[in-house]
Design an enzyme around this catalytic site. Sequence first.
Site, short mmCIF file in Angstrom:
data_model
loop_
_atom_site.label_atom_id
_atom_site.label_comp_id
_atom_site.label_asym_id
_atom_site.label_seq_id
_atom_site.Cartn_x
_atom_site.Cartn_y
_atom_site.Cartn_z
N ASP A 134 1.54 -3.83 0.94
CA ASP A 134 0.75 -2.61 0.76
C ASP A 134 1.53 -1.66 -0.13
O ASP A 134 2.67 -1.29 0.18
CB ASP A 134 0.47 -1.97 2.12
N TYR A 136 1.67 2.02 -2.58
CA TYR A 136 1.49 3.46 -2.33
C TYR A 136 1.35 4.10 -3.70
O TYR A 136 2.22 4.83 -4.15
CB TYR A 136 2.72 3.97 -1.57
N HIS A 141 -2.86 10.90 -3.57
CA HIS A 141 -2.63 10.65 -2.14
C HIS A 141 -1.19 10.95 -1.76
O HIS A 141 -0.93 11.63 -0.75
CB HIS A 141 -2.97 9.20 -1.80
N ASP A 241 -7.23 -0.07 5.18
CA ASP A 241 -5.91 -0.12 5.81
C ASP A 241 -5.91 0.86 6.99
O ASP A 241 -5.51 2.02 6.86
CB ASP A 241 -4.85 0.26 4.77
N LYS A 261 0.40 0.37 11.54
CA LYS A 261 -0.37 -0.31 10.50
C LYS A 261 -0.73 -1.75 10.85
O LYS A 261 -1.73 -2.27 10.36
CB LYS A 261 0.45 -0.33 9.19
#
Length: 423
Positions: A134, A136, A141, A241, A261
């Site tokens: 994952d 970023y 964000h 997610d 997560k």
Amino acid sequence: MIKANDPSLKSWVEVPENSDFPIQNLPFGIFKTDYMEAGAGVAIGDYILDLTYLHENGFLDGLGLPSGVFNHHYLNHFIGLGKEKTREVRNRISELLEAGNDELRDNKPAREIALVPMDEAEMLMPVKVPNYTDFYSSEEHATNVGTMFRDPDNALLPNWKHIPVGYHGRASSIVASGVDIHRPKGQTKAPDADKPSFGPCKRLDFELEMAFITCKENGLGNSIPTGKAEDFIFGFVLFNDWSARDIQVWEYVPLGPFLAKNFASSISPWIVTMDALEPFRTKGPEQKPEVLSYLEVKGEKNFDINLQVLLQPEGGEENTICNSNFKYMYWNVNQQLAHHTINGCNIQVGDMYASGTISGPTPDSYGSMLELAWKGTKPIKLSDGSERKFLEDGDTVIMRGYAEKDGVRIGFGEVRSKVLPAN
């Protein structure tokens, strides 16, 4: 132009207006019915074209496909043939479905077996996911989160504009659309508490993301340059997610996300090929400072894909709460894969790489409840009069996405999941 992308193509299969699945799309997935075992199919309009049947009955002859390649519970065998071969298959399917081709159109017995109504089918996980990462990669964000939890004047950490930040997640808990999610339990600590407590998450959130899936191995010790990254990427899915924010804030120092997560991630079941998305390339945000040489790219590497999040309370209406776009991503997929392998990390067929939350520049384009309700200080009002700071039991989260240009709409279907109470 890739032959199957021709915007002038029409299919003899009826495709409803604004369908996600015109003849220019032809995404791949795994489906089953009450009378059929799981196998590979392609979406066209409101139907699924059964690839196992086509292959076994000679419609794909001449492509050199291995016996039984579509008769599996996952697409890994097929996509592992490489993009040159999968492109040939997509082009051949396009030929078979083209309005002027009578091979399948006028073969009534074959046509009736090969075309399965979508409402008779259950969509399954399209690939067996060996590894999941994952990223970023949305500046908006990352800035929003940094502003909320750290210093608004220094919202981005010093490394953020130099490397595509990411972490290795849990592959086993990635599920297809339609699988309901139990509220996770774990340790949390209130700001005014002396010690942590245990119980169900109170700040359950979604994250609007997309994910790409790899179709080729590089071998341990070998890096993938940005210019060759697309040879390794088969296609994309929508990705939710799920995040337990109160568990996350207590556990993430010093090693980052863990139980907040890994309880679940949800994906749309149709893989839209990178080939189908070629017409929708666009420039990404300007990257300053300049990136290191191994992260440099040439050409347009972002994709103009409209994204939407809807929230449906138990027994209520769907409420659109977010409209964003994949083009906002600061780090593109070529850079993500190049950085992922620059140390020699070996990738595998079926690996999944999520983008990170996709937030845009305006409050209605923020890709998580954390941002939309701004840490719970600005609750979202729903059409039934209720409000949400975070997700409640019984809420269904729906994500949809499509790209549109020159009269052609390439869609992803949806990823839809309901929140169930904690076990």
